[in-house]
Write a protein that holds these residues in place. Structure first.
Motif, PDB file in Angstrom:
ATOM      1  N   HIS A  94      55.228  62.252 116.493  1.00 59.21           N
ATOM      2  CA  HIS A  94      54.734  60.950 116.961  1.00 59.21           C
ATOM      3  C   HIS A  94      55.681  59.828 116.554  1.00 59.21           C
ATOM      4  CE1 HIS A  94      50.278  62.359 117.385  1.00 59.21           C
ATOM      5  NE2 HIS A  94      51.051  62.737 118.378  1.00 59.21           N
ATOM      6  N   ASP A  95      56.190  59.890 115.305  1.00 61.39           N
ATOM      7  CA  ASP A  95      57.136  58.870 114.852  1.00 61.39           C
ATOM      8  C   ASP A  95      58.423  58.919 115.675  1.00 61.39           C
ATOM      9  OD1 ASP A  95      55.426  57.933 112.928  1.00 61.39           O
ATOM     10  OD2 ASP A  95      56.256  59.159 111.314  1.00 61.39           O
ATOM     11  N   ASP A  96      58.904  60.118 115.946  1.00 62.16           N
ATOM     12  CA  ASP A  96      60.121  60.259 116.755  1.00 62.16           C
ATOM     13  C   ASP A  96      59.915  59.714 118.164  1.00 62.16           C
ATOM     14  OD1 ASP A  96      61.357  61.438 114.612  1.00 62.16           O
ATOM     15  OD2 ASP A  96      61.115  63.494 115.327  1.00 62.16           O
ATOM     16  N   ASP A  97      58.712  59.984 118.729  1.00 59.92           N
ATOM     17  CA  ASP A  97      58.416  59.487 120.077  1.00 59.92           C
ATOM     18  C   ASP A  97      58.376  57.961 120.105  1.00 59.92           C
ATOM     19  OD1 ASP A  97      58.283  62.056 121.013  1.00 59.92           O
ATOM     20  OD2 ASP A  97      56.097  62.195 120.945  1.00 59.92           O
ATOM     21  N   ARG A  98      57.791  57.372 119.058  1.00 56.00           N
ATOM     22  CA  ARG A  98      57.726  55.907 119.002  1.00 56.00           C
ATOM     23  C   ARG A  98      59.121  55.293 118.866  1.00 56.00           C
ATOM     24  NH1 ARG A  98      52.777  56.654 115.999  1.00 56.00           N
ATOM     25  NH2 ARG A  98      53.957  56.723 114.054  1.00 56.00           N
ATOM     26  N   LEU A  99      59.959  55.922 118.047  1.00 57.95           N
ATOM     27  CA  LEU A  99      61.320  55.423 117.891  1.00 57.95           C
ATOM     28  C   LEU A  99      62.104  55.548 119.191  1.00 57.95           C
ATOM     29  CD1 LEU A  99      62.236  56.838 114.357  1.00 57.95           C
ATOM     30  CD2 LEU A  99      61.874  54.441 114.973  1.00 57.95           C
ATOM     31  N   LYS A 100      61.915  56.674 119.876  1.00 57.15           N
ATOM     32  CA  LYS A 100      62.602  56.883 121.151  1.00 57.15           C
ATOM     33  C   LYS A 100      62.131  55.875 122.188  1.00 57.15           C
ATOM     34  CE  LYS A 100      63.606  60.446 124.604  1.00 57.15           C
ATOM     35  NZ  LYS A 100      63.359  61.854 125.014  1.00 57.15           N
ATOM     36  N   GLU A 101      60.824  55.608 122.198  1.00 54.57           N
ATOM     37  CA  GLU A 101      60.273  54.631 123.141  1.00 54.57           C
ATOM     38  C   GLU A 101      60.820  53.236 122.849  1.00 54.57           C
ATOM     39  OE1 GLU A 101      57.618  53.316 126.259  1.00 54.57           O
ATOM     40  OE2 GLU A 101      58.427  55.276 125.673  1.00 54.57           O
ATOM     41  N   ALA A 102      60.874  52.887 121.548  1.00 58.11           N
ATOM     42  CA  ALA A 102      61.380  51.568 121.171  1.00 58.11           C
ATOM     43  C   ALA A 102      62.855  51.420 121.532  1.00 58.11           C
ATOM     44  CB  ALA A 102      61.188  51.345 119.673  1.00 58.11           C
ATOM     45  N   ALA A 103      63.616  52.501 121.387  1.00 56.84           N
ATOM     46  CA  ALA A 103      65.051  52.447 121.685  1.00 56.84           C
ATOM     47  C   ALA A 103      65.320  52.353 123.181  1.00 56.84           C
ATOM     48  CB  ALA A 103      65.756  53.671 121.110  1.00 56.84           C
ATOM     49  N   SER A 104      64.346  52.753 124.004  1.00 54.98           N
ATOM     50  CA  SER A 104      64.558  52.759 125.452  1.00 54.98           C
ATOM     51  C   SER A 104      64.057  51.488 126.129  1.00 54.98           C
ATOM     52  CB  SER A 104      63.847  53.969 126.087  1.00 54.98           C
ATOM     53  OG  SER A 104      62.442  53.844 125.977  1.00 54.98           O
ATOM     54  N   LYS A 105      63.368  50.623 125.399  1.00 59.19           N
ATOM     55  CA  LYS A 105      62.768  49.441 125.999  1.00 59.19           C
ATOM     56  C   LYS A 105      63.504  48.163 125.600  1.00 59.19           C
ATOM     57  CE  LYS A 105      59.400  51.389 128.227  1.00 59.19           C
ATOM     58  NZ  LYS A 105      57.983  51.099 127.963  1.00 59.19           N
ATOM     59  N   ASP A 106      63.529  47.217 126.534  1.00 59.56           N
ATOM     60  CA  ASP A 106      64.051  45.891 126.254  1.00 59.56           C
ATOM     61  C   ASP A 106      63.063  45.180 125.328  1.00 59.56           C
ATOM     62  OD1 ASP A 106      65.710  43.455 126.798  1.00 59.56           O
ATOM     63  OD2 ASP A 106      63.813  42.770 127.655  1.00 59.56           O
ATOM     64  N   PRO A 107      63.504  44.683 124.179  1.00 60.39           N
ATOM     65  CA  PRO A 107      62.553  44.140 123.198  1.00 60.39           C
ATOM     66  C   PRO A 107      61.787  42.909 123.677  1.00 60.39           C
ATOM     67  CG  PRO A 107      64.840  43.664 122.559  1.00 60.39           C
ATOM     68  CD  PRO A 107      64.893  44.626 123.701  1.00 60.39           C
ATOM     69  N   LEU A 108      62.335  42.167 124.627  1.00 57.28           N
ATOM     70  CA  LEU A 108      61.650  40.958 125.096  1.00 57.28           C
ATOM     71  C   LEU A 108      60.625  41.269 126.174  1.00 57.28           C
ATOM     72  CD1 LEU A 108      61.388  37.855 125.150  1.00 57.28           C
ATOM     73  CD2 LEU A 108      63.188  37.834 126.893  1.00 57.28           C
ATOM     74  N   THR A 109      61.031  41.989 127.213  1.00 55.51           N
ATOM     75  CA  THR A 109      60.175  42.190 128.386  1.00 55.51           C
ATOM     76  C   THR A 109      59.412  43.512 128.365  1.00 55.51           C
ATOM     77  OG1 THR A 109      62.033  43.174 129.587  1.00 55.51           O
ATOM     78  CG2 THR A 109      61.709  40.795 129.795  1.00 55.51           C
ATOM     79  N   ASN A 110      59.777  44.415 127.474  1.00 55.89           N
ATOM     80  CA  ASN A 110      59.130  45.728 127.342  1.00 55.89           C
ATOM     81  C   ASN A 110      59.307  46.604 128.586  1.00 55.89           C
ATOM     82  OD1 ASN A 110      57.736  47.505 125.606  1.00 55.89           O
ATOM     83  ND2 ASN A 110      55.846  47.187 126.762  1.00 55.89           N
ATOM     84  N   VAL A 111      60.348  46.348 129.376  1.00 55.59           N
ATOM     85  CA  VAL A 111      60.727  47.261 130.459  1.00 55.59           C
ATOM     86  C   VAL A 111      61.951  48.041 129.969  1.00 55.59           C
ATOM     87  CG1 VAL A 111      59.820  45.689 132.192  1.00 55.59           C
ATOM     88  CG2 VAL A 111      62.250  45.599 131.608  1.00 55.59           C
ATOM     89  N   TYR A 112      62.380  49.036 130.738  1.00 52.57           N
ATOM     90  CA  TYR A 112      63.512  49.850 130.301  1.00 52.57           C
ATOM     91  C   TYR A 112      64.770  48.996 130.147  1.00 52.57           C
ATOM     92  CZ  TYR A 112      60.900  54.147 131.156  1.00 52.57           C
ATOM     93  OH  TYR A 112      59.984  55.150 131.102  1.00 52.57           O
ATOM     94  N   ASN A 113      65.547  49.290 129.094  1.00 52.65           N
ATOM     95  CA  ASN A 113      66.847  48.646 128.978  1.00 52.65           C
ATOM     96  C   ASN A 113      67.838  49.342 129.911  1.00 52.65           C
ATOM     97  OD1 ASN A 113      67.730  51.003 127.606  1.00 52.65           O
ATOM     98  ND2 ASN A 113      67.149  50.128 125.629  1.00 52.65           N
ATOM     99  N   ARG A 114      69.062  48.834 129.969  1.00 49.90           N
ATOM    100  CA  ARG A 114      70.042  49.332 130.926  1.00 49.90           C
ATOM    101  C   ARG A 114      70.343  50.821 130.713  1.00 49.90           C
ATOM    102  NH1 ARG A 114      73.981  46.319 133.890  1.00 49.90           N
ATOM    103  NH2 ARG A 114      75.638  47.661 134.726  1.00 49.90           N
ATOM    104  N   ARG A 115      70.524  51.213 129.456  1.00 48.11           N
ATOM    105  CA  ARG A 115      70.871  52.607 129.171  1.00 48.11           C
ATOM    106  C   ARG A 115      69.744  53.550 129.596  1.00 48.11           C
ATOM    107  NH1 ARG A 115      69.260  55.910 125.520  1.00 48.11           N
ATOM    108  NH2 ARG A 115      68.159  54.257 124.401  1.00 48.11           N
ATOM    109  N   ALA A 116      68.514  53.221 129.214  1.00 44.64           N
ATOM    110  CA  ALA A 116      67.381  54.075 129.561  1.00 44.64           C
ATOM    111  C   ALA A 116      67.144  54.094 131.070  1.00 44.64           C
ATOM    112  CB  ALA A 116      66.120  53.598 128.836  1.00 44.64           C
ATOM    113  N   PHE A 117      67.378  52.959 131.718  1.00 42.31           N
ATOM    114  CA  PHE A 117      67.203  52.897 133.168  1.00 42.31           C
ATOM    115  C   PHE A 117      68.116  53.896 133.865  1.00 42.31           C
ATOM    116  CE2 PHE A 117      68.375  51.254 137.341  1.00 42.31           C
ATOM    117  CZ  PHE A 117      67.131  51.028 137.916  1.00 42.31           C
ATOM    118  N   PHE A 118      69.382  53.918 133.462  1.00 40.63           N
ATOM    119  CA  PHE A 118      70.329  54.824 134.111  1.00 40.63           C
ATOM    120  C   PHE A 118      70.038  56.288 133.781  1.00 40.63           C
ATOM    121  CE2 PHE A 118      72.928  51.035 134.867  1.00 40.63           C
ATOM    122  CZ  PHE A 118      73.361  51.302 136.156  1.00 40.63           C
TER     123      PHE A 118
END
Length: 263
Positions: A94-118
């Motif tokens: 669960h901790d790993d999933d949360r970290l992975k989710e946080a790393a894939s999201k734009d911190p301001l808008t909570n949508v995917y960041n560029r890397r995760a989008f691609f």
């Protein structure tokens, strides 16, 4: 009889654990393993309850001379040890999933960041290549966003970006991929053809326009959208489609903003 009652009570408790895993947990291999472990504990406790309920067995709680008692206790303790270890692994997962989710999201808008989008684009493009199906990209840019930051401050600009992201998230489907490329530029990838993509793009544009009614000047922000739809033939096609959609976006800006253009 006390042993039978205690075993039945424990079986009921662990049954609730099994039910919670079945009803509220995702079906990963680790979850399924824990269901099997706790289910085995419940089964052993029920066996122990059944044997202890027979007066002829005269079973006590820790009767070392009774083979069934010894085996069931050994099995229960063994399974509980495995279950405890499994719970630790589950918490780590669960901790790993949360970290992975946080790393894939734009911190301001909570949508995917560029890397995760691609990363998602590559997955969906490969599926489209395999199925010979159409995908579409919507390149979206907030018009005159720089003037909002300059006139009303970056904090208010951040609120506009958050508001826009929430509105787009409500207008697209759950399976669509929505990401922020940087600044005020966003992209949506959809598994659909040109007509559907244009319909969604126009819906986003109109939603932002109607959102301005009755709002202060500081919230005035329309959008320009470039659309590209095609059936990809190779993994590089998705990148090419994004470039084409970006070109349509640039042209929409040149033609006066607040419009949707398609390749």
């Amino acid at each position: 009889m006390k042993v039978a009652v205690a075993s039945l009570f424990c079986a009921l408790i662990y049954s609730t654990v099994v039910c919670s895993f079945l009803l509220f947990s995702s079906r990963t291999n680790l979850h399924q393993t824990l269901v099997l472990i706790f289910g085995s504990v419940v089964l052993l406790l029920l066996v122990r309850c059944y044997v202890a309920a027979n007066p002829e067995n005269n079973m006590t709680l820790f009767d070392r001379e009774n083979l069934i008692t010894s085996l069931t206790l050994l099995g229960i303790f063994g399974f509980l040890f495995a279950a405890g270890f499994g719970q630790l692994l589950l918490l780590k997962q669960h901790d790993d999933d949360r970290l992975k989710e946080a790393a894939s999201k734009d911190p301001l808008t909570n949508v995917y960041n560029r890397r995760a989008f691609f990363e998602h684009v590559e997955h969906f493009a490969n599926m489209a290549i395999r199925d010979r199906s159409c995908i579409s990209f919507l390149m979206i840019d907030l018009d005159n966003f720089k003037s909002i930051n300059d006139n009303f401050g970056h904090d208010h600009g951040d609120k506009v970006l958050i508001d826009f992201s929430e509105k787009v998230s409500q207008l697209i489907r759950r399976e669509d991929v929505f990401g922020r490329f940087g600044g005020e530029e966003f992209c949506v990838m959809m598994a659909c053809g040109k007509d559907k993509a244009m319909e969604v793009a126009e819906r986003i544009r109109l939603a932002m326009t109607s959102h301005l009614v009755g709002r202060p000047e500081s919230d005035y922000c329309t959008v320009s959208i470039g659309v590209c739809s095609d059936v990809p033939e190779s993994s590089g096609c998705a990148d090419r489609m994004i470039v084409v959609a970006d070109g349509c976006l640039y042209k929409a800006k040149q033609e006066g903003r607040n419009r949707v253009l398609c390749a």
